[in-house]
Design a protein around this motif. Sequence first.
Motif, PDB file in Angstrom:
ATOM      1  N   PHE A 547       0.857  -1.181   0.000  1.00 56.51           N
ATOM      2  CA  PHE A 547       0.000   0.000   0.000  1.00 56.51           C
ATOM      3  C   PHE A 547       0.896   1.236   0.000  1.00 56.51           C
ATOM      4  CE2 PHE A 547       0.514  -1.707   4.274  1.00 56.51           C
ATOM      5  CZ  PHE A 547       1.004  -0.631   4.999  1.00 56.51           C
ATOM      6  N   GLU A 548       0.346   2.375  -0.394  1.00 59.55           N
ATOM      7  CA  GLU A 548       1.127   3.597  -0.506  1.00 59.55           C
ATOM      8  C   GLU A 548       0.688   4.629   0.524  1.00 59.55           C
ATOM      9  OE1 GLU A 548       1.015   4.972  -4.522  1.00 59.55           O
ATOM     10  OE2 GLU A 548       2.284   3.336  -5.267  1.00 59.55           O
ATOM     11  N   LEU A 549       1.702   5.350   1.069  1.00 59.72           N
ATOM     12  CA  LEU A 549       1.495   6.375   2.079  1.00 59.72           C
ATOM     13  C   LEU A 549       2.179   7.659   1.637  1.00 59.72           C
ATOM     14  CD1 LEU A 549       2.327   4.232   5.242  1.00 59.72           C
ATOM     15  CD2 LEU A 549       0.067   4.642   4.252  1.00 59.72           C
ATOM     16  N   ALA A 550       1.735   8.763   2.206  1.00 63.73           N
ATOM     17  CA  ALA A 550       2.342  10.061   1.875  1.00 63.73           C
ATOM     18  C   ALA A 550       2.615  10.848   3.150  1.00 63.73           C
ATOM     19  CB  ALA A 550       1.422  10.858   0.950  1.00 63.73           C
ATOM     20  N   ILE A 551       3.689  11.678   3.094  1.00 63.43           N
ATOM     21  CA  ILE A 551       4.019  12.573   4.208  1.00 63.43           C
ATOM     22  C   ILE A 551       4.256  13.965   3.654  1.00 63.43           C
ATOM     23  CG2 ILE A 551       4.983  10.745   5.667  1.00 63.43           C
ATOM     24  CD1 ILE A 551       7.786  11.810   4.821  1.00 63.43           C
ATOM     25  N   ASN A 552       4.073  14.967   4.499  1.00 59.97           N
ATOM     26  CA  ASN A 552       4.374  16.362   4.171  1.00 59.97           C
ATOM     27  C   ASN A 552       5.061  16.950   5.399  1.00 59.97           C
ATOM     28  OD1 ASN A 552       4.277  19.194   3.598  1.00 59.97           O
ATOM     29  ND2 ASN A 552       2.565  18.799   2.200  1.00 59.97           N
ATOM     30  N   PRO A 553       6.396  16.839   5.481  1.00 59.47           N
ATOM     31  CA  PRO A 553       7.116  17.181   6.715  1.00 59.47           C
ATOM     32  C   PRO A 553       6.981  18.650   7.088  1.00 59.47           C
ATOM     33  CG  PRO A 553       8.488  15.915   5.203  1.00 59.47           C
ATOM     34  CD  PRO A 553       7.284  16.344   4.419  1.00 59.47           C
ATOM     35  N   SER A 554       7.166  18.933   8.357  1.00 61.13           N
ATOM     36  CA  SER A 554       7.167  20.295   8.878  1.00 61.13           C
ATOM     37  C   SER A 554       8.583  20.677   9.296  1.00 61.13           C
ATOM     38  CB  SER A 554       6.213  20.403  10.066  1.00 61.13           C
ATOM     39  OG  SER A 554       6.681  19.614  11.147  1.00 61.13           O
ATOM     40  N   GLU A 555       8.761  21.929   9.721  1.00 60.29           N
ATOM     41  CA  GLU A 555      10.077  22.407  10.159  1.00 60.29           C
ATOM     42  C   GLU A 555      10.617  21.564  11.315  1.00 60.29           C
ATOM     43  OE1 GLU A 555      11.985  24.790   9.018  1.00 60.29           O
ATOM     44  OE2 GLU A 555      10.680  25.711   7.503  1.00 60.29           O
ATOM     45  N   ALA A 556       9.691  21.060  12.173  1.00 59.30           N
ATOM     46  CA  ALA A 556      10.130  20.286  13.338  1.00 59.30           C
ATOM     47  C   ALA A 556      10.733  18.946  12.943  1.00 59.30           C
ATOM     48  CB  ALA A 556       8.949  20.065  14.282  1.00 59.30           C
ATOM     49  N   ASP A 557      10.484  18.493  11.708  1.00 58.42           N
ATOM     50  CA  ASP A 557      11.006  17.193  11.267  1.00 58.42           C
ATOM     51  C   ASP A 557      12.406  17.277  10.679  1.00 58.42           C
ATOM     52  OD1 ASP A 557       8.620  15.803  11.936  1.00 58.42           O
ATOM     53  OD2 ASP A 557       7.679  16.542  10.098  1.00 58.42           O
ATOM     54  N   ILE A 558      12.940  18.467  10.502  1.00 55.06           N
ATOM     55  CA  ILE A 558      14.246  18.614   9.851  1.00 55.06           C
ATOM     56  C   ILE A 558      15.303  17.842  10.635  1.00 55.06           C
ATOM     57  CG2 ILE A 558      16.075  20.257   9.240  1.00 55.06           C
ATOM     58  CD1 ILE A 558      13.911  22.313   8.684  1.00 55.06           C
TER      59      ILE A 558
END
Length: 608
Positions: A547-558
């Motif tokens: 299955f496929e998933l998506a992410i959209n990182p934020s500044e806190a994930d750097i």
Amino acid sequence: MTVNRLPKRRSAREIRRQLRSIYEGSDGHVPDLSKLDRGGRSRITRWLLKTIGLLALICAIAWGGFFVFSQTLFQKSETLSLSVEGPSEVKSGEEVSYTFRYENTGDVPIASLGMKLNLPNTFHLYSTVPEPSQAGEWTIGSLSGGSDGAITVTGVFLADVSSSQRLQALFTYKPANFSSNFQDITTQKVEIVDSVLQLSLTGPEKALTGDTSEYVINIQNSGSDPIFNLRVNPRLPENFTLTQSEPALEEGFSYWTIATLEPGTLIAITLKGTYTSTASGEQTLGASVGFVQDEIVYTQSSQEVITDVLGGVVSFSVIVNGSNQNQTADLGETLRISVDYANNGTETVEDLGLTLTLSSDKNLPIDWKLANLGGGTRTGNEIQWNGLGTLSPEESNVIDLGLPLFTKLAQTDADAFTLNVTLALNKIGSIASTRTLEATPITITLNSDVSAHVQARYFSENGTSIGTGSVPPQVGQTTTYRVYWNLSNSLHTLETIRLSTTLPQHVTWMESTDTDIGTLNYNATTRQIIWTIPKLLAELGHAGAWFELAINPSEADIGHFVRLTNTTTVEAKDTVTSEALKKSISEITTELPEDEFAVGKGTVVKAK
């Protein structure tokens, strides 16, 4: 002053004159008001009343005729009287007859009559008088008033003792004055209270552990006809080891089969065995005999014997992974075995020896190179401890050993084996006497080798992109990954397989999936992904889903990996061991350690 004057009083003559003026008719006469004359009815009213009266009379005559006719008709038409003659209590295996009688007790002939007989499958039909027109059905034909007849069936019940059986006869008939059929049923209930097949069981009232105990099962046919296809089932105590039987049990069978038993014939079955060291107190050994039809055993007789087993001077027991019962184990597990023995007597026991024998129909799945034999010596599938020395009164000892199981089985390796431990002693006090005691065997059955592999990828194995977006993932940019679930299993067939995980809040489900087998679903409310497979055959060996998933990182994930899924759980039922199998797999992230084209590209970076 006002004076009220009274009205002038009238004379009787004046009153008569005034009344006459009111009531006088046109003919100058005053009618006689002392009586009333009835006025004449109209012609329509008289006609209606006469019509209603006539209809009421016709209805009364019709209903009266109907009741007279119906009483005569139905009483005369209900002419079929049925009855059954035969015993209500019988012996299983004994020949018995039942007669179904029918009689036309009325005056109206019966134009056609037939009977259908419904017999339980436990009743074996020998003969009928007269013969049926077709299987279980008789066409009797017409039956005049006052005539009767009978159908007799003869056979034998082969049914459980005790049980209830029913014979049912359905009669279909048409009276001569009717154009439609009627039906009537008669039923005979039969109780199976005894059997011609008798069983008796004898055995010792008391026994010592390790000593040979003998039991005898006697089977006899008390009937007047031969009986066929019998099965004798022994019920042995858990702590009783059968060493010999006469006649011997066929290999792979736990019961004796008797093809034919003639009238009056008695067959004896002898069992010899020993009670293991863990047996104590009253032990129940039983046996039963029954008829066999289509692999269903109809029990005829059963007996039990209670033997009081007295503990021996030396007692010992075997514990595997904390239990003395049959159990399951996982591949790669180490069996922790403890053999403890004690002197319960008042004399010193000398020259003790223990033997652990492991038996199976294939190679033992034990890694002997890593095994801890607890000071014993292994020869083939046996481990021996000789010369254990003396054991003083009230003294006890224990031997601990560990047997590691293979992590993977070959075709020649067994998935089940049995542990048997025997103790031999040669001298108690001043008496030299060799005795051998046995512990209750313990069977180990291996659970199936189910395993699951979970990974996320951005690139396929040949380097083609299967994900979208930037790698490494960038802040504010969407990146998609493909998560693979691979299930492996080759030992036993599995049922109700279920793989599940939940998605973190920052991960988006992409509605793109595929499976080899089963169904993959996502619940948006619980954020749970579930892959279910009803059955996975051992021969299939493998199943996969993605299955496929998506992410959209934020500044806190750097500078960090992003978690794609939480812990994945694998659940299944082993159809051989009936064990519920469960395993857990750690969470997966954007690190992608198995994606060689994406290694080092899993941490979040600033957007370019």
